[in-house]
Design a protein around this motif. Structure first.
Motif, short mmCIF file in Angstrom:
data_model
loop_
_atom_site.label_atom_id
_atom_site.label_comp_id
_atom_site.label_asym_id
_atom_site.label_seq_id
_atom_site.Cartn_x
_atom_site.Cartn_y
_atom_site.Cartn_z
N TYR C 144 42.45 83.28 49.88
CA TYR C 144 41.69 83.45 51.12
C TYR C 144 42.66 83.18 52.25
O TYR C 144 43.06 82.03 52.49
CB TYR C 144 40.53 82.45 51.11
CG TYR C 144 39.51 82.61 52.19
CD1 TYR C 144 38.63 83.69 52.21
CD2 TYR C 144 39.39 81.66 53.20
CE1 TYR C 144 37.66 83.81 53.19
CE2 TYR C 144 38.43 81.77 54.19
CZ TYR C 144 37.57 82.85 54.18
OH TYR C 144 36.61 82.97 55.16
N ARG C 148 42.82 87.97 56.09
CA ARG C 148 41.58 88.42 55.45
C ARG C 148 41.62 89.90 55.08
O ARG C 148 40.58 90.55 54.98
CB ARG C 148 40.35 88.15 56.34
CG ARG C 148 40.23 86.72 56.83
CD ARG C 148 39.60 85.79 55.81
NE ARG C 148 39.82 84.41 56.17
CZ ARG C 148 39.03 83.73 57.00
NH1 ARG C 148 37.97 84.29 57.51
NH2 ARG C 148 39.30 82.48 57.29
N TYR C 149 42.81 90.44 54.85
CA TYR C 149 42.89 91.84 54.40
C TYR C 149 42.13 91.99 53.08
O TYR C 149 42.35 91.25 52.13
CB TYR C 149 44.34 92.26 54.18
CG TYR C 149 45.15 92.37 55.42
CD1 TYR C 149 44.70 93.11 56.52
CD2 TYR C 149 46.40 91.77 55.52
CE1 TYR C 149 45.45 93.21 57.67
CE2 TYR C 149 47.16 91.87 56.66
CZ TYR C 149 46.69 92.59 57.74
OH TYR C 149 47.43 92.69 58.88
N GLY C 150 41.23 92.93 53.04
CA GLY C 150 40.51 93.21 51.80
C GLY C 150 39.55 92.13 51.36
O GLY C 150 39.07 92.16 50.24
N MET C 151 39.27 91.17 52.25
CA MET C 151 38.39 90.05 51.87
C MET C 151 36.98 90.56 51.57
O MET C 151 36.35 91.19 52.41
CB MET C 151 38.37 89.05 53.02
CG MET C 151 37.33 87.97 52.91
SD MET C 151 37.50 87.01 51.40
CE MET C 151 35.78 86.73 51.05
N ASP C 152 36.51 90.27 50.34
CA ASP C 152 35.24 90.83 49.89
C ASP C 152 34.45 89.74 49.13
O ASP C 152 34.98 89.15 48.19
CB ASP C 152 35.53 92.01 48.95
CG ASP C 152 34.26 92.79 48.61
OD1 ASP C 152 33.22 92.15 48.40
OD2 ASP C 152 34.34 94.03 48.54
N PRO C 153 33.20 89.49 49.55
CA PRO C 153 32.43 88.44 48.87
C PRO C 153 32.21 88.73 47.38
O PRO C 153 32.10 87.80 46.58
CB PRO C 153 31.11 88.39 49.64
CG PRO C 153 31.05 89.65 50.44
CD PRO C 153 32.46 90.06 50.68
N ASP C 154 32.19 90.00 47.00
CA ASP C 154 32.04 90.30 45.57
C ASP C 154 33.27 89.83 44.79
O ASP C 154 33.15 89.32 43.67
CB ASP C 154 31.84 91.81 45.36
CG ASP C 154 30.48 92.28 45.85
OD1 ASP C 154 29.57 91.42 45.98
OD2 ASP C 154 30.32 93.48 46.11
N LEU C 156 35.15 87.39 45.74
CA LEU C 156 35.04 85.92 45.77
C LEU C 156 34.21 85.45 44.58
O LEU C 156 34.54 84.49 43.89
CB LEU C 156 34.35 85.53 47.08
CG LEU C 156 34.62 84.19 47.74
CD1 LEU C 156 36.09 84.01 48.04
CD2 LEU C 156 33.81 84.09 49.03
N ARG C 157 33.11 86.18 44.34
CA ARG C 157 32.20 85.78 43.26
C ARG C 157 32.77 86.07 41.89
O ARG C 157 32.40 85.42 40.92
CB ARG C 157 30.83 86.45 43.45
CG ARG C 157 30.01 85.82 44.60
CD ARG C 157 28.63 86.43 44.74
NE ARG C 157 28.64 87.66 45.49
CZ ARG C 157 28.24 87.78 46.77
NH1 ARG C 157 27.81 86.73 47.43
NH2 ARG C 157 28.28 88.95 47.38
N LEU C 221 32.23 78.60 51.69
CA LEU C 221 32.73 79.25 50.48
C LEU C 221 32.01 78.73 49.24
O LEU C 221 31.70 79.48 48.32
CB LEU C 221 34.24 79.06 50.35
CG LEU C 221 35.08 79.74 51.44
CD1 LEU C 221 36.55 79.33 51.32
CD2 LEU C 221 34.95 81.25 51.36
N ARG C 222 31.74 77.45 49.21
CA ARG C 222 31.03 76.88 48.05
C ARG C 222 29.59 77.39 48.01
O ARG C 222 29.06 77.68 46.93
CB ARG C 222 31.04 75.36 48.12
CG ARG C 222 32.41 74.73 47.87
CD ARG C 222 32.25 73.27 47.51
NE ARG C 222 33.48 72.51 47.59
CZ ARG C 222 34.41 72.47 46.63
NH1 ARG C 222 34.25 73.16 45.53
NH2 ARG C 222 35.50 71.74 46.78
N GLU C 223 28.96 77.48 49.19
CA GLU C 223 27.58 77.95 49.22
C GLU C 223 27.50 79.42 48.77
O GLU C 223 26.54 79.83 48.13
CB GLU C 223 26.99 77.79 50.62
CG GLU C 223 26.57 76.36 50.95
CD GLU C 223 25.40 75.88 50.10
OE1 GLU C 223 24.49 76.66 49.84
OE2 GLU C 223 25.41 74.70 49.67
N ILE C 224 28.52 80.19 49.11
CA ILE C 224 28.50 81.61 48.72
C ILE C 224 28.73 81.76 47.21
O ILE C 224 28.24 82.69 46.58
CB ILE C 224 29.54 82.39 49.55
CG1 ILE C 224 29.05 82.51 50.99
CG2 ILE C 224 29.81 83.78 48.96
CD1 ILE C 224 30.04 83.12 51.95
N GLY C 226 28.04 79.35 44.87
CA GLY C 226 27.21 78.46 44.06
C GLY C 226 27.89 77.20 43.55
O GLY C 226 27.48 76.66 42.52
#
Lengths: 297, 228, 447
Positions: C144, C148-154, C156-157, C221-224, C226
């Protein structure tokens, strides 16, 4: 790196609740600064009386201090202790000699503030514990500033806790990190201004004191600070009758202000303000970068 | 509508409930959050067509990394609202603090009050419409997407920007390095008209000026060193 | 008479040590081009390093373990403080973050495959997560970064851990500059940048500044995710005591400290060579901070920057690290700077071992390039086996040393197993100068 709260009352009816409101605000900023906490409270002025707040790791040192100091100064001294701190009340005309007398009577004791209205309480530990230890919630006053500290480059000690007071009735708290404080410290030392701790924020406090000794108003001193202090800062400062806020030109460190007819309030986060009376209708804004805000009574 | 009360439940429960509801689909898509009291990271990481209304003001990163969901803040939002949003809509009824819509890659962020500094910093495709003013260094290093400001812009607007499109109706205190005013062509009027309509913004495309990259910083040149 | 005159004594030409041929060449280059030198890699100057430390093997006062028979474990768990799913690694050597963009797709794939075969993790880089590396990495750390190039929550998960990059050893306090040549179509798309333009990376994160804000970012980040994923915090080695303490206070599960020998894809040479602490100097202050806060081993410390051998691994662990991370060494294992490409290195005006113009995208070894023809030179499966072999060798080496010191697990190595052969190393590592019980700065003074 820290949390700041501040409250400047316009409505005298709120004055009895100053400590209670400020303590509540301080506790909400615990996450931003779990290492230590401190508060400066400006109480009612008592004619001809000076106040000195002292701190000692061993509260037994307060025993007999009033009589010993009264003898040394040749005038009456009243002492009220709260935990590791005590407030000494004495004749304002004799206040100038008091620090030297204290240093010889109680060499380990530290002066956290002196002046006509200011009292400063600060300790290592969580803000809720610190506020409870001193009974802050029961204190009255006209304005006050609180700080929760996440220490960056100096030790987690009582001495390193904010607020810093470097002249009578003045105090400063800081969120951020200064990058030229070592040079500034040497410059101040050459000008005869002592900085006691390794803390960058105390250098900022001493810098403002020095500017004001040179004749600047607090507002002018804050303007000059924008030129002379390098690094990141949000400062909240207090004087006997004033309350000021300034952020560096980059203004990364957070700041929220609220104003109503009854008060001006400052918080590092909005969370700190949510319990203030009438907050829903208050004017809420973020102080602009490199802009001095100042209120006087 | 289902209600989540932050005075009754903790943040983890609130976010887990919303995240699960978003991905599970189902009929219950309308939620409200009460007693936010400036709490951080509310309604973050949602991925689904949920509609969430936060009744009050929020702390940092409300609706962070949103996908598909509609999040409305019936109050003001703290730093980094809708940061890195991918899609969906976030509406702030009051003001937004610094970094609103930072690094967002898609979706629409509407701020009905003012946004403070660094609005749309490093934006990568998000559309941001601010009814009031934006603070200094807004759209810093902005790569793609559109920032629309109905009020005024602070200092150094669009510093070091790449291909993001900036439209300002009021005054611009100063332009950042490599940001210049550009001609408004018909395609820009059309783009703006659509965005203003979707945001419900009370303004007409003709009232705006357009700003964009001069593209002088795109390849290093010593003659531009003062801008680096 | 003239024939008998002795030759007149003359001074010989002397090259200035200050204005050396290399310095003079750089002055001329700067004057000619008007641009500072940008390159890849880490500090090339000699600094005190792990080579200046030696182990005290067991003999009579201590008993060694039998090699190949008596067990000496190597596993480590990273992220045990708050994450519900810590990374369980077989070996304490991880692959550091290197971006797709800086490296070719096949190179990223090889890193994932090799690390997985060796039972360890690999790491994404600036520019986001590719299918190649996710697909071929059993345990993948998602960086991270400020850009943030290409930063994607999927992504992250679907990562196994998240590494918030505050800084790196090659350029603490600075952002990178990837020249336009390497912004290919795919890189441009992943980074949302026009093709062929310079990519300037920010030095600070766009939406937080300082540890008090960072604490809130970590919460988000932790909340996203879990509260499952370990959160690493990577910092360049400059003020390791304070920075480690603040990383802990901000809530990190793992602290990654990168010394000045740590590499980068591209930044200014002046930055690489003149900013930061040698890796050796970073470890003890960082461990001290963890110990002062009572979290040594609870918050894991990963050390990187110039790790090359099993001896380096063992020394870093003995000084208190929980694991190490390798970047440059992994690239060499894949085939970077291999002498078999010497003719091509010569054609680029350099030589095998010195090639560092990674940003130019013309890497003969096909690793630091986006040129399809060059990238095709690297067989990801063969390169992965090379990386796996190298990781295994390093682990065996570290085990050999640990056994010789009488330890049944690498993490039982301790500073008292070491001595230093130079004053500088003794001071930095806080271990005695060989044959003495003293090091410069030791509390309580001298002998």
């Amino acid at each position: 790196m820290c949390g700041i709260v501040g409250l400047f009352l316009k409505d005298p009816a709120l004055e009895p609740a100053l400590g209670e409101m400020l303590a509540g605000m301080l506790v909400t900023m615990t996450d931003r600064g779990p290492d230590s906490a401190g508060l400066a409270l400006y109480g009612p002025q008592e004619n001809g009386v000076a106040k000195i707040t002292v701190q000692s790791d061993d509260p037994a040192a307060f025993e007999g201090l009033d009589t010993a100091l009264a003898e040394a100064l040749g005038g009456p001294v009243a002492l009220s202790a709260a935990g590791s701190h005590a407030v000494l009340r004495l004749d304002a005309a004799r206040a100038g000699e008091a620090p030297a007398a204290l240093a010889s009577l109680r060499p380990g004791m530290r002066i956290t503030s002196r002046g006509e209205t200011i009292e400063i309480y600060k300790e290592v530990g969580l803000p809720a514990d610190v506020a409870a230890r001193f009974g802050v919630a029961g204190m009255a006053g006209t304005h006050g500033i609180g700080h929760t500290r996440m220490a960056t480059e100096s030790a987690v000690t009582t001495r390193g806790a904010h607020p810093f007071s470097t002249a009578p009735d003045q105090c400063l708290v800081h969120n951020g990190s200064l990058s030229n404080h070592h040079n500034l410290r040497r410059q101040l030392a050459r000008a005869g201004v002592a900085v006691e701790t390794e803390n960058d924020s105390e250098v900022a406090a001493a810098y403002l004191t020095w500017r004001m000794q040179e004749g600047a108003s607090l507002g002018d001193a804050l303007e000059q600070a924008l030129d002379d202090l390098d690094g990141f800062f949000t400062f909240v400062v207090g004087t006997r009758d004033g309350f000021g806020v300034v952020r560096d030109p980059i203004a990364c460190k957070p700041a929220v202000m609220a104003e109503t007819d009854a008060y001006v309030a400052f918080g590092s986060e909005y969370r700190a303000l949510v319990d203030l009376p009438g907050i829903e209708a208050a004017r809420v804004w973020e102080p602009e970068p490199a802009t001095v805000y100042f209120w006087t009574r | 509508m289902q209600t989540l009360d932050l005075a009754q439940s903790d943040l983890r429960t609130l976010n887990a409930t919303l995240q699960t509801a978003a991905t599970a689909g189902g009929n219950e898509t309308a939620w409200e959050v009460v007693n936010p009291r400036g709490a951080h990271a509310l309604a973050v990481g949602l991925d689904g067509p949920l509609s969430v209304t936060v009744r009050g003001s929020t702390g940092y990163y409300c609706a962070g990394m949103n996908k598909q969901a509609t999040v409305q803040v019936a109050g003001s939002a703290g730093p980094g609202v809708a940061e890195n949003m991918m899609s969906g809509t976030v509406v702030v009824e009051g003001d937004a603090s610094q970094y609103a819509g930072a690094t967002g890659r898609g979706g629409l962020l509407v701020v009905k009050g003012n946004a403070s500094s660094r609005c749309g910093i490093s934006m990568k495709g998000i559309d941001i419409v601010v009814f009031g003013n934006v603070g200094h260094m807004s759209a810093f290093m902005a790569q793609a997407g559109t920032l629309v400001v109905l009020g005024d812009a602070g200092e150094a607007l669009g510093d070091s920007l790449y291909e993001a499109r900036l439209f300002v109706r009021g005054s611009v205190r100063s332009l950042g390095a490599d940001c210049v005013e550009k001609e408004m062509r018909p395609e820009h009027h059309a783009l703006l008209a659509d965005l203003l309509e979707r945001a419900g913004a009370p303004a007409a495309p003709e009232e705006f000026r357009r700003y964009g990259s001069a593209r002088r910083l795109y390849n290093f040149d010593i003659d531009n060193a003062s801008a680096y | 008479m003239s024939d008998d005159t002795p030759p007149r004594a003359r001074t010989v030409p002397v090259q200035s040590a200050t204005f050396s041929p290399e310095i003079n060449a750089e002055i001329r280059r700067a004057a000619e081009t008007g641009i500072y030198d940008i390159r890849g890699g880490g500090a090339k100057r000699r600094v005190p390093h792990f080579d200046d430390l030696l182990f005290l093997g067991a003999s009579i006062s201590r008993y060694p373990l039998e090699g190949y028979r008596e067990r000496c474990d190597t596993n480590v768990a990273l992220g045990t403080r708050h994450a519900t799913k810590p990374l369980e690694l077989d070996i304490p050597i991880t692959i550091a973050g290197m971006s797709f963009g800086a490296l070719s797709g096949p190179a990223k794939e090889a890193l994932g495959r090799g690390a997985t075969m060796a039972g360890t993790s690999t790491t994404t880089g600036d520019g986001g997560m590719t299918e190649e590396e996710r697909g071929h990495s059993r345990q993948l750390v998602y960086q991270y970064l400020p850009s943030r190039y290409g930063m994607d929550p999927d992504d992250l998960r679907r990562a196994d851990a998240i590494e918030i990059v505050v800084g790196q050893g090659a350029k603490p306090g600075g952002g990178g500059m990837l020249l336009g040549q390497k912004i290919s179509d795919r890189v441009a798309e992943m980074r949302t940048l026009p093709k062929g333009v310079d990519q300037r990376s920010a030095c600070r994160h766009p939406d937080w500044t300082g540890p008090d804000d960072l604490e809130i970012k970590i919460l988000e980040l932790r909340e996203i995710t879990g509260w499952e994923k370990p959160i690493y915090l990577k910092i360049g080695g400059t003020r390791p005591y304070y920075d480690t303490a603040l990383a802990v206070k901000a809530g990190a599960d793992v602290v990654v400290i990168d010394g000045m020998q740590g590499g980068t894809a591209a930044t200014q040479d002046v930055f690489i060579e003149h900013v930061g602490l040698p890796t050796l100097a970073c470890i003890r202050p960082a461990v001290q901070a963890l110990q002062d806060l009572g979290v040594h081993r609870e918050v894991q410390l990963v050390v990187s920057g110039g790790i090359r051998t099993g001896a380096d691994v063992a020394k870093a662990l003995a000084l208190g690290a929980d694991a190490v991370s390798i970047g440059s060494a992994a690239m060499i294992a894949l085939g970077d700077n291999d002498p078999k490409w010497e003719a091509e290195y010569q054609a680029l005006g350099t030589t095998a071992g010195a090639y560092d113009d990674w940003h130019e995208g013309r890497d003969p070894a096909g690793i630091t390039t986006q040129d399809p023809a060059l990238a095709a030179r690297l067989d990801p499966e063969a390169a992965a086996r090379r990386l796996r072999n190298y990781l295994k060798v390093m682990t065996l080496e570290a085990q050999t040393i640990a056994r010789a010191c009488g330890h049944n697990h690498l993490h039982n190595l301790e500073p008292e197993d070491l001595c230093a052969v130079t004053m500088e190393a003794a001071a930095m590592a806080r271990v005695p100068l060989a044959g003495t019980d003293w090091w410069p700065g030791k509390p309580g003074g001298g002998l």
